[in-house]
Design a protein around this motif. Sequence first.
Motif, PDB file in Angstrom:
ATOM      1  N   ALA A  59      24.610  32.321   0.367  1.00  0.00           N
ATOM      2  CA  ALA A  59      25.344  31.620   1.428  1.00  0.00           C
ATOM      3  C   ALA A  59      24.946  32.170   2.801  1.00  0.00           C
ATOM      4  O   ALA A  59      24.813  31.410   3.767  1.00  0.00           O
ATOM      5  N   LEU A  60      24.733  33.470   2.877  1.00  0.00           N
ATOM      6  CA  LEU A  60      24.310  34.097   4.123  1.00  0.00           C
ATOM      7  C   LEU A  60      22.924  33.601   4.542  1.00  0.00           C
ATOM      8  O   LEU A  60      22.685  33.311   5.712  1.00  0.00           O
ATOM      9  N   LEU A  61      22.025  33.469   3.573  1.00  0.00           N
ATOM     10  CA  LEU A  61      20.702  32.927   3.865  1.00  0.00           C
ATOM     11  C   LEU A  61      20.812  31.502   4.414  1.00  0.00           C
ATOM     12  O   LEU A  61      20.176  31.161   5.412  1.00  0.00           O
ATOM     13  N   ARG A  62      21.633  30.674   3.794  1.00  0.00           N
ATOM     14  CA  ARG A  62      21.816  29.303   4.286  1.00  0.00           C
ATOM     15  C   ARG A  62      22.318  29.302   5.736  1.00  0.00           C
ATOM     16  O   ARG A  62      21.845  28.551   6.577  1.00  0.00           O
ATOM     17  N   THR A  63      23.287  30.176   6.018  1.00  0.00           N
ATOM     18  CA  THR A  63      23.819  30.266   7.372  1.00  0.00           C
ATOM     19  C   THR A  63      22.747  30.708   8.352  1.00  0.00           C
ATOM     20  O   THR A  63      22.618  30.147   9.441  1.00  0.00           O
ATOM     21  N   ALA A  64      21.962  31.714   7.970  1.00  0.00           N
ATOM     22  CA  ALA A  64      20.905  32.203   8.851  1.00  0.00           C
ATOM     23  C   ALA A  64      19.909  31.091   9.163  1.00  0.00           C
ATOM     24  O   ALA A  64      19.538  30.881  10.321  1.00  0.00           O
ATOM     25  N   VAL A  65      19.485  30.370   8.136  1.00  0.00           N
ATOM     26  CA  VAL A  65      18.498  29.298   8.318  1.00  0.00           C
ATOM     27  C   VAL A  65      19.054  28.185   9.205  1.00  0.00           C
ATOM     28  O   VAL A  65      18.367  27.667  10.078  1.00  0.00           O
ATOM     29  N   GLU A  66      20.304  27.826   8.999  1.00  0.00           N
ATOM     30  CA  GLU A  66      20.918  26.715   9.735  1.00  0.00           C
ATOM     31  C   GLU A  66      21.369  27.093  11.142  1.00  0.00           C
ATOM     32  O   GLU A  66      21.431  26.231  12.019  1.00  0.00           O
ATOM     33  N   ASP A  67      21.684  28.398  11.372  1.00  0.00           N
ATOM     34  CA  ASP A  67      22.435  28.719  12.580  1.00  0.00           C
ATOM     35  C   ASP A  67      21.966  29.973  13.324  1.00  0.00           C
ATOM     36  O   ASP A  67      22.696  30.501  14.147  1.00  0.00           O
ATOM     37  N   ALA A  68      20.758  30.465  13.005  1.00  0.00           N
ATOM     38  CA  ALA A  68      20.263  31.662  13.693  1.00  0.00           C
ATOM     39  C   ALA A  68      18.740  31.671  13.699  1.00  0.00           C
ATOM     40  O   ALA A  68      18.096  31.040  12.864  1.00  0.00           O
ATOM     41  N   ASP A  69      18.197  32.395  14.634  1.00  0.00           N
ATOM     42  CA  ASP A  69      16.763  32.612  14.680  1.00  0.00           C
ATOM     43  C   ASP A  69      16.446  33.831  13.815  1.00  0.00           C
ATOM     44  O   ASP A  69      17.226  34.794  13.808  1.00  0.00           O
ATOM     45  N   PRO A  70      15.341  33.827  13.081  1.00  0.00           N
ATOM     46  CA  PRO A  70      15.025  34.994  12.236  1.00  0.00           C
ATOM     47  C   PRO A  70      15.053  36.320  12.994  1.00  0.00           C
ATOM     48  O   PRO A  70      15.514  37.326  12.466  1.00  0.00           O
ATOM     49  N   ALA A  71      14.598  36.337  14.237  1.00  0.00           N
ATOM     50  CA  ALA A  71      14.564  37.586  15.008  1.00  0.00           C
ATOM     51  C   ALA A  71      15.961  38.138  15.279  1.00  0.00           C
ATOM     52  O   ALA A  71      16.111  39.323  15.555  1.00  0.00           O
ATOM     53  N   GLU A  72      16.978  37.302  15.183  1.00  0.00           N
ATOM     54  CA  GLU A  72      18.352  37.742  15.423  1.00  0.00           C
ATOM     55  C   GLU A  72      18.972  38.408  14.199  1.00  0.00           C
ATOM     56  O   GLU A  72      19.958  39.120  14.337  1.00  0.00           O
ATOM     57  N   VAL A  73      18.406  38.154  13.020  1.00  0.00           N
ATOM     58  CA  VAL A  73      19.122  38.541  11.804  1.00  0.00           C
ATOM     59  C   VAL A  73      18.334  39.389  10.820  1.00  0.00           C
ATOM     60  O   VAL A  73      18.865  39.771   9.777  1.00  0.00           O
ATOM     61  N   MET A  74      17.070  39.690  11.135  1.00  0.00           N
ATOM     62  CA  MET A  74      16.260  40.463  10.185  1.00  0.00           C
ATOM     63  C   MET A  74      15.093  41.123  10.895  1.00  0.00           C
ATOM     64  O   MET A  74      14.726  40.704  11.994  1.00  0.00           O
ATOM     65  N   PRO A  75      14.509  42.121  10.256  1.00  0.00           N
ATOM     66  CA  PRO A  75      13.312  42.740  10.847  1.00  0.00           C
ATOM     67  C   PRO A  75      12.171  41.723  10.925  1.00  0.00           C
ATOM     68  O   PRO A  75      12.129  40.756  10.176  1.00  0.00           O
ATOM     69  N   PRO A  76      11.227  41.963  11.836  1.00  0.00           N
ATOM     70  CA  PRO A  76      10.096  41.037  11.995  1.00  0.00           C
ATOM     71  C   PRO A  76       9.274  40.904  10.711  1.00  0.00           C
ATOM     72  O   PRO A  76       9.123  41.857   9.954  1.00  0.00           O
TER      73      PRO A  76
END
Length: 166
Positions: free
Chosen positions: A17-34
């Motif tokens: 569910a967290l992955l779905r939220t990240a994909v739908e509502d955040a930029d990868p750079a905001e939520v994980m290492p490069p």
Amino acid sequence: MRSDVTLRPLDRALLMALLRTAVEDADPAEVMPPVPGPGGWTPGRRAAFVRFHESRSLAAEPVESTFAVVVGERVVGAARLCPLGTAAGAVEAGVWIGRSHRGRGVGGAVVRGLLERARGSGFDTLFLRTTPDNTAVRALAAGIGVELVQEGDAATAWVDLTAEAR
């Protein structure tokens, strides 16, 4: 204070569910290492997001405690507490909230929840770190009576958890 915000310990179902939220509502750079490669939520970056959380908080010997930030029944972000090996009794806090839920009091509720969990786990100091231009985190820190201090390319604060609850 919002009463509909909860922190749920991350498990496999919440990770998806967290992955779905990240994909739908955040930029990868905001939520994980490069991750090398093209920008955006590529299949490789999605797999790296899952591996990152599996290795940090879902491992047999977790490095940190990660929580899904849930509003009502919807996962809207993540929060973490990571013990600092360099400072006894200290834990670093981290938070990200999906764009559509920012500025609505969710972050404040999350920070208060992290303070409670850190105290309840026996930590006596909470460490906050962000970029100097992150006004949202500065506002969250101010909301608990803490001023971030600029140190080079970071803004940091050490919060005394043994003081009366804020």
